[in-house]
Structure formats: C-alpha cells, structure tokens
Scaffold this active site. Structure first.
Site, short mmCIF file in Angstrom:
data_model
loop_
_atom_site.label_atom_id
_atom_site.label_comp_id
_atom_site.label_asym_id
_atom_site.label_seq_id
_atom_site.Cartn_x
_atom_site.Cartn_y
_atom_site.Cartn_z
N GLU A 61 38.23 11.44 28.09
CA GLU A 61 37.18 10.77 28.86
C GLU A 61 37.22 11.02 30.38
OE1 GLU A 61 36.08 6.93 26.11
OE2 GLU A 61 37.63 6.67 27.64
N THR A 62 37.36 12.25 30.80
CA THR A 62 37.22 12.55 32.22
C THR A 62 35.73 12.58 32.56
OG1 THR A 62 39.27 13.81 32.26
CG2 THR A 62 37.69 14.23 34.03
#
Length: 846
Positions: free
Chosen positions: A523-524
């Site tokens: 989840e960057t």
C-alpha cells in the site's frame, strides 16, 4: 548557593502549576453516535459528538483542543455554516475538535453537539472513534484522557446500512439458522480421530494401554521431540513419563528410511496392542506424528489411557503453512506470542510471520539503533514526536499504555525464536517498507535531531529515511501524509543493511538461521517521491530510470541485492511484485516481469470478491513468482465473523466466518466463492475473463497464510477471539489433500458437517484446556420460526444452547434448548461450551 536553591524551587513550582489543567480532569463527558450512513446519498456517514460539562465550573470557550482516533477520514458537516466546534485532521487516524469564535463555553450541566461527516460507512462497534483526550493551549505537551466517553450503539437500519440503498443491514438470526441447518449432528465416535485430515488413517483391531510406566524410546536425533512428548504424556497421566535413547520402549520415536519416503514432512503413526510407533526421516516429521498422537489421548481411567488401534500415513499438501500476526498496530506480549506458537504447532502450521513494524509502531530492538524502539516503539501525545509517536487506535495520550507502547528486546526475540524452533516453526520477520514505515521514519528523524544537537552531522544522517526537502503530497489508505521511506537516499539502504544484519545475527544466536526475510511492499500511495529533490537527482543521473514509477522496481532491486548477498530469499506483499504504468492514459498496476525469475516470494492479499482483483494470485504465479495465498476474502482473520454491529473486527474485505477458510479451493478459488465483500451473493459473471492458474503457475503456489491485522486487537482475548476457531479451517486446507466436494453441494455439506462436529466436540475442548484455555469465539445461536414456535440451532455441534423466557441473561444454569418453544414473550438464547463459558446473547420477541 542560596540563590541557586531558590531558582530550583521556582522551577518546581512552575512545573507543578503547568501540570494542573484549568478545568477538572474528570469534568467532561463525551458521547458519540451514528446518525446515518449513506448521508446525502453518498458513501458518507453523519455522526455526532455530544460534549457535556459535568462540573459546577464553566468550561472555557477557548484554549483547548480535543484529540481522538477514528478510522474514517473526517470533515466538517458541509450543511453547517457557523459551527461552534470544528473537526480537523492531524495525521493518520488522529483528529481534533477545536472551538471557533462561535463557541461561548459550557455552563455547568450544559452540552453541545458537534456534527461531523466521515468517509465510507460506520456499521460496527469497532469502527467508533476511540481514545479521546484534551490538551490545553498553555501546556501543549500534556494530554488528559477523557475517561467518561461512551459510544451509543447503533440499532436503526439507517445507522447500520452502508449506503442509502443498502437492503441488508445485518446477518439475521434466521440467516444463521438457515446456514446451520445443513450441519448434522454426528456422534463423536464416528468422527475422524486426527485433525487436520491425514492422507490416510485406518482404525485397526486391538488397543494400547498407556500408563506412566511406559518409556518413550527415541532415535538419537529425536531427543528434543521425546522430551516434548514426555511433557504431554506427563500432563495427560498426571505422573512423570521417562525417555530413553534407543528402540526399547513401548512408545517409539524412530527413523524412517529415506528410501521409503514419498514426500517432505511425511510421517507414519501406528498404534497396536504392543506399542505406539511414530516414524519420520526428520525431527520435524516425528513432531507432526506427535501432534497426531496427542489427539488420540483421552482422560485417564484408573491411571491409564486406552488408545484404540490406528495406522496413519500422512503428509501435508503445502510445504508453507503460515500465520501472520501484526504486533505493530496494537502490541502483543512475548507471552501471547508463545501461546500462539503452541496453537500453530498443534495444527501443524510451520511458519509464524511476525509483522513487527508499521506506521504505528516498531516492535523489535535493533542493537545500535535504540531510537527505533525508544521512539518508534512508544505512542503518546507529543508536540514534535521526538520522544514518541502519536496515538493510534485509541492508545491515548499517556505513553505508558499497553497497546501502543511495547517491543521485544533482543533477548525476547531470541526466546521466541528458540521456542518456535522446538515446535518446528520458522519465524519470518517483516520490516515493512517503503510505505507503512512511519514509526521507523520518525525514529530516525529523532536520531537525526539528537546527533545534530550534539554537533555530529555524519551520525545524524547515517540512517535517515526522510528527505526534509521533499514536498511530495500523498495520503495513504490510513490517511498518513509522511509514512513512505525516501528511496533516493543512500542512507535508506544503509538502514536496511543494518536492520537485516542485526536480524540475521539474532537468528544465528538463537540457533534458528534466517534464510528468508519479508520486506513489505504494501500500500504505497500514489504521489510519493514526485517532488523530492533527492529522487529527481537520481532520475536525472540515471540512463535507465525515466519517471517516478521506475523508482519502485529500482528500490526493490536494491533491496533484493541486499538480502540475496546475505543468502536470504526476498519475500514481500503482492505490490512488491507489481509495477505502476499507464494504459490508455490511466495508471494501472501490472505484474513486474523482472523479479519472478529471481526466486521472489509474495503474499497475495487482494482478492476481494467483486473487487476486480480476484485473479491476482494466479497472475503472479503464472508470471513466475512464488505465491503464498493470503487472500482477504478467506484468510484475513481481522474481518468480522458476520454482519452484526456487535461482532468485532473490520469488514472492508468481506466477512470471514469459520466456513470461509474451510471452503477455499487453493488452485481454483473461483469454484467455491459464494459472496462479495458486502456479504451479498456473488454473481456468476464475477469471474468471466479472469486469469486461470496454469500448470506452470500451480507449481509456484507455495502455500497458504492466514493473517490477523491488529487495528482492533486491544487485548490477547480480542486476538484469540478473531483467531479461533477460524485458524482450524485454514489448517485443514493447508494440510489436507484437495477436497473432492469442489462442486458437489451435498458432498460439501457432509464435509462441512464433519468439520463443524470435529471443531465443536474435539478441538474446542482441547483449546479450552491448552495453556489454561484460549478465548475462542463461541458462535451465536441461529433462530427460526415454524408452526408458531421458536426454533434454535448452533453452528458447532457439541456446544449447548441455553435460554430464558423472562428476559434475563441466560447463564450456565439456564434451561437447555432441546425442542421448539411455544411460549410467548422475550426469549433470549446463548450458546455455551463444555466448560460453561458463554457466547453473545441473542433476543427474539415471540
């Protein structure tokens, strides 16, 4: 001397004055409630805080801020033109309520309502804001918890639906009754004797009589396993059981010749009139035989245990059978981790994936970098976060809290490793990066400030993870604005090397060498590094890097080089095997072809049914990645059991009851997927056009992992409630061969009945005794109506339904339900286990 003494007195007096708030600490009452979801026809929630002055002193109009945590992004109510108090966002899930010029204070006994909007929806008790505290402007470094805080339960449909047109607001008692109706009650003596289901198990004639005089004989390589079995038998018999090296004994742990071996982790177990024989080629295989043998033990009679004859040949389907526990969001003690390891061992799981770093906490001591735990391992109210990071998930303003503050010392971690090793469980540490890394980033910022103050710029910058000149704007899924490591800094890679080397050293000292490490990738957010001067210089100086999107594979290539140089396999979340690109002018994520051939293993979590990514695990496996099936739809145990306001847990990926881990089909997950992320029936068209697993891809499916994220885990009891008995379904699917009922409803119902009976009659009683008992979930009763009478049933045969007809809470002495109830009135049902512990009560009006 006299003057210096006076100055000290003045300082002490000022300090004491500064710690005295201008309003009584317990003088405020705060209440929160949902008004409606689907607010103004959007995916929004309208909710209201009510602030009440409970003292005889006026609450001031200015000079204060209330802080609180909330998992939904909050904004002021758009229809309110001149609010007296407005919400604001600090970072992550930390929000504020601040007075405006329209607020005139609160007279004694007065209240004010503060309306807010938040994104998505709030339909569960664990969604509510948590940990409110007040900070006074004249002492901004000190927060005071608002102890009198209540959440008003949601009961109306408009409070429980997700959006305005949502027709299903809860899993009804009738729904539960219908689901339970396919489960038949099977006598215990007709149930399988060993769980998870072995490859073959045949009951034989005769029986072995076990008592404390029996000696455990063992092959020299199995001394540790013999001691482990001796402890089990000593507890079962109430008397010490001896061990002896060799083959002379009535219980034998022997060596299975390799030429007889058919697959890794194979073992044999034979019980006859003369002896018990447990054979394997390795200590781990003998250990699995012990786990099966212990399930044959019953309560002693006259000091002996009679074990009916059996012949077992067994091996697991998957070599990787893992459980991931997040100890970053809310910390769990070493003692609880050891308890978890015992459960994993019981069900033949062989990997504990420890998620020890994230935005909200760093939980492992790294020699040479004390700031990681001293700052990143502590949460509390802070002005600059140089001593601790901000509160999350209701951890509150006081740094001395048990969920936000805590870590494993080097000695703790080595003890965990050694304990796991004796149970043949590999511990895989995870260092989350480049996103979800705020605890590490802030810790290294604190280190930077400390060494700069000391005039040592070289040490200050040695392990820095953030670029102070980076003006990139982004917001992560959890609303963080500064949680991504800068991949253009050389110090980033020195930090990774340092942490990796220290973890390798700890594993070596524990005698459990590290051969694989998890390096995150989850989840960057979009927008990172776009306005970083450091990253721009990197792009300008490179012939192969052209856009910010190229920095992702650049980063993981460097990480891979670091871990591979140390003889480690690289492991990460699915996104680490993906890369961002554009299609028709839009951002898309595709499988990165570069890392698959490099023995890169990934956890694939994103298989939300109806979400569009149901085939991602197969796409990555077909692309050459070693894939661990970790899908949220079946194996994220932090998802609530079912759609009910009082069921704890999240639900963004669906509801995960005991059946979902059980009915998952690893190599063709489309076959038996039944509902979408909202719990609605799944249309058959969902899987049209989705990639299917190729034969090549099937060879890359390494195993199955269940995961328990910790946002809602405020205690060990909360952890165990969401973990058990769900873990049993996952253990069965990871160990047992591919089921024969994949599209046979009647066959599935029979298999499900057997599993439910085994769980209720054999495994829950076992878990109730192991280590003093585990807080497994006891299901709520299903309730139906037929012929004017109320009927009830239970998901797990072996548990007992008790009820009352006078409106009182059922207890362990209440009437046992055995037949339909004709009586009118308020009927309350509650399910109890064999030890007398009860689950949640349900109520019907008849």
């Amino acid at each position: 001397m006299h003057q210096r003494f006076t100055f000290i007195l003045l300082l002490l007096s000022f300090s004491a004055f500064a710690q005295t708030p201008p309003f009584p600490r317990n003088g405020l009452k705060l209440k929160w409630e949902v008004k409606e979801n689907g607010f103004m026809g959007e995916a929004k929630t309208l909710s209201v805080f009510t602030l009440t002055n409970t003292t005889k002193k006026a609450f001031p109009a200015t000079g204060w801020t209330i802080y609180y945590n909330f998992i939904r992004f909050t904004t002021p109510l758009r229809t309110e033109t001149s609010p007296a108090v407005v919400p604001g966002h600090i970072n992550g899930h930390l929000y504020t309520l601040k007075p405006t010029s329209a607020f005139k204070g609160l007279a004694p006994g007065d209240s004010i309502q503060i309306s807010i909007e938040s994104g998505a929806w709030v339909t569960n008790i664990t969604d509510a804001p948590d940990g409110p505290y007040i900070v006074w402007d004249d002492a901004p470094a000190k927060g005071y918890a608002i102890a009198d805080y209540t959440v008003v339960p949601s009961t109306q449909d408009k409070q429980l639906r997700r959006q305005a047109n949502d027709t299903q607001v809860r899993t009804s008692l009738e729904d539960i009754y219908k689901r339970n109706s396919v489960i038949r009650d099977i006598p215990e003596d007709q149930l399988p004797r060993i769980f998870p289901t072995p490859e073959s198990a045949n009951n034989t004639s005769g029986a072995f009589t076990l008592d404390a005089r029996d000696v455990i004989a063992y092959h020299p390589e199995f001394k540790q396993e013999a001691a482990y079995l001796a402890a089990i038998l000593t507890e079962a018999l109430g008397k010490p059981v001896k061990t002896a090296e060799g083959s002379e004994g009535s219980v034998v742990l022997g060596k299975l010749l390799k030429k007889e071996k058919t697959a890794p982790d194979s073992y044999t177990l034979n019980v006859n009139n003369d002896k018990v024989a447990l054979y394997g080629t390795s200590a781990g295989e003998v250990f699995y035989a012990i786990q099966s043998f212990r399930q044959l033990l019953k309560t002693p009679e006259n000091g002996v245990i009679t074990i009916a004859g059996i012949d077992v040949k067994d091996k697991p389907r998957f070599g990787y059978r893992a459980f991931m526990i997040d100890v970053s969001r809310n910390f769990q003690t070493k003692a609880e981790i050891l308890r978890i390891l015992d459960v994993l061992a019981l069900y033949k799981l062989n990997v504990l994936h420890l998620h020890m770093s994230d935005d909200e906490g760093w939980r492992i001591e790294i020699p040479g970098l004390p700031e990681l735990t001293e700052v990143g391992g502590r949460r509390g109210h802070s002005v600059d976060e140089l001593e601790m990071i901000q509160p999350s998930y209701g951890s509150g303003p006081d740094v001395n809290n048990t969920t936000g503050t805590g870590w494993y010392t080097k000695a703790d971690y080595i003890e965990i490793l050694r304990y796991a090793k004796t149970r043949h469980i590999k511990v895989i540490p995870e260092v989350e990066m480049p996103g979800h890394a705020r605890a590490a980033i802030k810790a290294m910022d604190a280190r930077y400030a400390k060494f700069m103050k000391a005039g040592n710029a070289q040490a200050a910058n040695e392990y820095r993870l953030s670029d102070p000149d980076d003006k990139s704007q982004y917001r992560s899924v959890q609303e963080w604005k500064d949680n991504v490591i800068n991949v253009g800094l050389p110090s980033t890679y020195k930090f990774i090397e340092k942490v990796t080397d220290e973890l390798v050293a700890m594993h070596k000292e524990a005698g459990a060498p590290l051969d694989i490490i998890h390096m995150g990738g989850d989840e960057t957010p979009a927008g990172v590094w776009e306005r970083s001067p450091v990253c721009q210089r990197l792009l300008d100086s490179s012939e192969t890097l052209h856009t910010v999107d190229d920095l992702w594979p650049y980063f993981y290539d460097k990480v891979a080089q670091i871990v591979n140089k140390r003889g480690l396999q690289l492991y990460g979340w699915e996104e680490a095997g993906m890369r961002r690109t554009k299609r028709d002018g839009r951002d898309v994520m595709i499988v990165n072809p570069d890392f698959g051939p490099r023995n890169f293993m990934v956890d694939v979590w994103n298989n939300v049914m109806g979400g569009g990514m149901e085939d991602l695990s197969y796409r990555l496996a077909n692309g050459g990645y070693k894939v661990v099936l970790s899908g949220v739809s079946n194996y994220y145990f932090d998802m609530a059991y079912l759609r009910d306001y009082y069921e704890p847990g999240f639900y963004w990926g669906g509801y995960v009851d005991l059946d979902k881990p059980f009915y998952f089909i690893p190599l063709d997950l489309y076959k038996n997927s039944k509902e979408d992320g909202a719990g609605n029936p799944l249309p058959a068209s969902t899987f049209v056009g989705k990639d299917r697993l190729t034969e090549y891809g099937a060879g890359n499916i390494t195993g199955i992992q269940s995961a328990l994220w910790a946002e809602t885990l405020k205690s060990p009891q909360a952890l165990e409630y969401l973990l058990l008995p769900k873990l049993l379904g996952m253990a069965e699917r990871a160990w047992a061969k591919d089921p024969e009922w994949t599209k046979d409803e009647a066959g599935y119902n029979e298999a499900w009945s057997i599993f439910a009976n085994v769980t209720g009659k054999k495994e829950l009683p076992r878990l109730a005794k192991l280590n003093g008992g585990y807080n497994y979930r006891i299901p709520t009763a299903g309730v139906g109506l037929a012929d004017g009478k109320v009927l009830a049933n239970v998901q797990l045969p072996g548990l007992v339904i008790r009820y009352t007809v006078d409106g009182k809470e059922p207890d362990a002495k209440s009437a046992v339900y055995s037949a339909p109830i004709a009586q009118k009135g308020t009927i309350r049902f509650r399910v109890f286990d064999q030890q007398g512990r009860g689950g949640r009560t349900v109520t019907v009006q008849h």
